[in-house]
Design a protein around this motif. Structure first.
Motif, PDB file in Angstrom:
ATOM      1  N   TRP A 195      -0.871   0.224   1.567  1.00  0.00           N
ATOM      2  CA  TRP A 195      -0.548  -0.036   2.976  1.00  0.00           C
ATOM      3  C   TRP A 195      -1.762  -0.634   3.660  1.00  0.00           C
ATOM      4  O   TRP A 195      -2.868  -0.131   3.532  1.00  0.00           O
ATOM      5  N   ARG A 196      -1.551  -1.724   4.376  1.00  0.00           N
ATOM      6  CA  ARG A 196      -2.608  -2.335   5.175  1.00  0.00           C
ATOM      7  C   ARG A 196      -2.130  -2.420   6.622  1.00  0.00           C
ATOM      8  O   ARG A 196      -1.544  -3.415   7.047  1.00  0.00           O
ATOM      9  N   PRO A 197      -2.366  -1.370   7.399  1.00  0.00           N
ATOM     10  CA  PRO A 197      -1.968  -1.405   8.805  1.00  0.00           C
ATOM     11  C   PRO A 197      -2.781  -2.440   9.570  1.00  0.00           C
ATOM     12  O   PRO A 197      -3.906  -2.767   9.179  1.00  0.00           O
TER      13      PRO A 197
ATOM     14  N   ARG B  78       8.234   3.408   6.300  1.00  0.00           N
ATOM     15  CA  ARG B  78       8.903   2.229   5.731  1.00  0.00           C
ATOM     16  C   ARG B  78      10.419   2.369   5.763  1.00  0.00           C
ATOM     17  O   ARG B  78      11.140   1.405   6.065  1.00  0.00           O
TER      18      ARG B  78
ATOM     19  N   LEU C 119      -5.863   4.109   2.003  1.00  0.00           N
ATOM     20  CA  LEU C 119      -4.830   3.108   2.302  1.00  0.00           C
ATOM     21  C   LEU C 119      -4.463   2.297   1.065  1.00  0.00           C
ATOM     22  O   LEU C 119      -3.292   1.964   0.845  1.00  0.00           O
ATOM     23  N   GLN C 120      -5.463   1.972   0.264  1.00  0.00           N
ATOM     24  CA  GLN C 120      -5.184   1.211  -0.946  1.00  0.00           C
ATOM     25  C   GLN C 120      -4.305   2.000  -1.909  1.00  0.00           C
ATOM     26  O   GLN C 120      -3.420   1.440  -2.571  1.00  0.00           O
TER      27      GLN C 120
ATOM     28  N   ILE D 167      -1.942   4.003  -1.244  1.00  0.00           N
ATOM     29  CA  ILE D 167      -0.533   3.994  -0.860  1.00  0.00           C
ATOM     30  C   ILE D 167      -0.043   2.580  -0.580  1.00  0.00           C
ATOM     31  O   ILE D 167       1.057   2.388  -0.046  1.00  0.00           O
TER      32      ILE D 167
ATOM     33  N   ILE E 150       4.071   7.521   4.672  1.00  0.00           N
ATOM     34  CA  ILE E 150       4.246   6.066   4.709  1.00  0.00           C
ATOM     35  C   ILE E 150       5.637   5.692   4.215  1.00  0.00           C
ATOM     36  O   ILE E 150       6.230   4.709   4.679  1.00  0.00           O
TER      37      ILE E 150
END
Length: 543
Positions: free
Chosen positions: A159-161, A101, A154-155, A157, A97
């Motif tokens: 990140w909310r794709p 970014r 996801l939480q 890292i 990720i």
């Protein structure tokens, strides 16, 4: 390798050799944007090309294969959250990720779906919104836990794709059971749990697979409302990936992405005009019911009030009760038959059938999956005044599309109208005679646990309730008596599973206006009834 064999993606294919011809085809595909050799280039300005990555791109020191990351110029990335199986984590999530970014690369995520081991069924069978009293409910809860595990990754890292894709493919490690219809339906329960878990976590989702893999795992489950990421594996011809964008998908859903691979990378493209953004979460998909109208994965009840002719939605709570009614329509007094047949229109949301008294027209009112309607209504045919029962039976023919049965008043014949999945019917088929002996016919779902939809029929002369099973040939089998004393009920219906055990239930209104829940067991019996609510004599149709 072909997709007629077990699916093994590039994430586990590093040992496979690729011929020089394939390498040339892949290079040619990238160069010309998947346009056939000699063909005029298509105007595809909106098409993006990208890659999917996961643990094989990790260093060997942490269990990866050390495969190269995509070029920094890639149009997008789809990043795997697991290390090949559910309840595992890609050990390079944080670094991957960070790469996304640092390169400002648009990205989605994907998570692997899998059938649970015995230990996972024990550990996670209660970790979801369904009850633990049936195997089907526990399997759904495991799927829900798979989604929650992905959401937790996801939480971690931060990140909310916009989209999390569900990877559905055969594998040699922890294989899907596929030898029977019941096993394939159990696989669907796991996938439904995963879908619901992602939606409850706030993510849009779609499914990744191909025709042979999807068919072997789910029995060609028809999900027209769920987006598709279709893979071709290694390319057989240059524009094969483009064809996956324009041809019908493995599940009936709209293709948003297609994929192909070689020995080093997985390649992806968007299907025009999708711009690799988000999309709405699909309507809820419940195997045991045709009446989740508000999209919360709980079956609902519709009723028409006698005094106002208004139509009201009574939302299911998931615990065997109903919420307060919400008006969703007016002017329904002109309809003499109302039914919830499932998704007849093929948009993924459940619909309503209504027979107009004055004309005999049959109208389809398309639900929007959120408690409302997609306009305009669609006239499905004329001459339906000759029928005194129109019943949504589910998928009796086994092609994935919901069907209906209708009883002819003059003859008592019962006709099957196979649905096309596009607001129409195939030629009708006679499936029974003598049905005027029954004062109520109900499409109740799979009541005997064989994976096929059944009917309930109340005999007028005796008050007996009969179960008429669906058969593997798309017909009806020998009836079995399943209850007595049902002439005391003024309405009988089945919206599906109301108490969250993944078994369809029955509702019945008595002469005093009380609405009773009759829960079914997974083996075809009854549990003690419970009172849902009172005052239902103010309605003249409950469905």
């Amino acid at each position: 390798m072909t997709w007629n064999q077990p699916i093994v993606s590039a994430r586990r294919r590093t040992h496979r050799r690729v011929t020089s011809l394939l390498a040339c085809l892949t290079a040619l595909t990238l160069a010309i944007g998947v346009v056939g050799v000699g063909a005029a280039p298509r105007a595809e300005a909106a098409v993006k090309f990208g890659h999917d990555i996961s643990w094989p791109q990790c260093p060997t020191s942490v269990g990866g294969y050390g495969l190269p990351m995509p070029p920094t110029s890639t149009g997008f990335v789809i990043m795997g959250l697991t290390k090949g199986l559910p309840f595992t984590e890609n050990p390079c999530l944080a670094s991957q990720i960070a790469w996304v970014r640092s390169n400002s690369t648009p990205a989605h995520a994907y998570t692997m779906a899998g059938f649970p081991t015995a230990a996972q069924l024990t550990t996670y069978g209660a970790s979801g919104p369904w009850r633990t009293t049936t195997r089907a409910a526990r399997l759904s809860n495991v799927g829900y836990a798979e989604a929650r595990y992905a959401a937790a990754s996801l939480q971690r890292i931060a990140w909310r794709p916009p989209v999390v894709w569900i990877d559905v493919e055969p594998r040699s490690a922890q294989p899907w059971p596929t030898s029977s219809l019941v096993q394939r339906l159990e696989n669907r329960y796991v996938l439904e749990g995963l879908m619901r878990g992602l939606k409850d976590s706030g993510f849009a989702y779609g499914v990744y697979s191909n025709t042979s893999g999807w068919q072997s795992i789910t029995g060609s489950w028809w999900l027209p409302g769920v987006p598709v990421w279709a893979t071709v594996g290694t390319l057989s011809y240059p524009n094969e990936a483009l064809d996956k964008c324009t041809q019908p998908s493995f599940s009936g859903g709209r293709p948003y992405l297609s994929q192909w691979w070689d020995a080093t990378r997985d390649y992806d493209r968007t299907c025009e005009p999708y711009a690799f953004t988000s999309f709405p979460a699909p309507p809820a998909t419940l195997s045991n019911g045709t009446a989740d109208f508000n999209g919360d994965w709980k079956n609902d009840v519709l009723a028409r009030w006698t005094s106002t002719a208004s139509l009201r939605l009574y939302a299911g709570t998931g615990s065997g009760t109903l919420g307060l009614g919400t008006q969703i329509g007016t002017g329904w007094g002109g309809m003499s038959l109302l039914e919830t047949p499932g998704d007849l229109s093929g948009d993924g949301a459940h619909d309503v059938l209504a027979r107009e008294t004055a004309t005999g027209y049959l109208w389809l009112y398309k639900g929007n999956g959120a408690g409302g309607w997609r306009l305009p209504r669609v006239r499905l045919g004329a001459g339906w005044g000759a029928m005194n029962a129109i019943v949504g039976i589910g998928d009796l023919t086994g092609d994935g599309r919901p069907d209906i049965v209708a009883r002819q008043t003059s003859t008592g014949q019962l006709w099957l109208y196979p649905g096309t999945g596009a607001s129409g019917w195939k030629p009708r088929v006679l499936v029974g005679t003598g049905w005027n002996a029954y004062s109520a016919v109900v499409g109740a779902g799979d009541l005997n646990g064989d994976g096929r939809p059944d009917l309930l029929a109340r005999e007028r002369a005796t008050g007996y309730l009969w179960l008429v099973p669906g058969t593997s040939s798309g017909g009806l089998g020998t009836r079995v008596r399943t209850g007595t004393g049902w002439n005391s009920m003024t309405a009988i219906l089945s919206p599906g599973d109301l108490n969250s055990d993944r078994v369809p239930d029955v509702l019945a209104r008595d002469s005093t206006g009380r609405l009773w829940l009759y829960p079914r067991t997974a083996t075809g019996g009854w549990l003690p009834r419970s009172l849902v609510s009172t005052g239902w004599n103010i309605t003249n149709a409950i469905f």
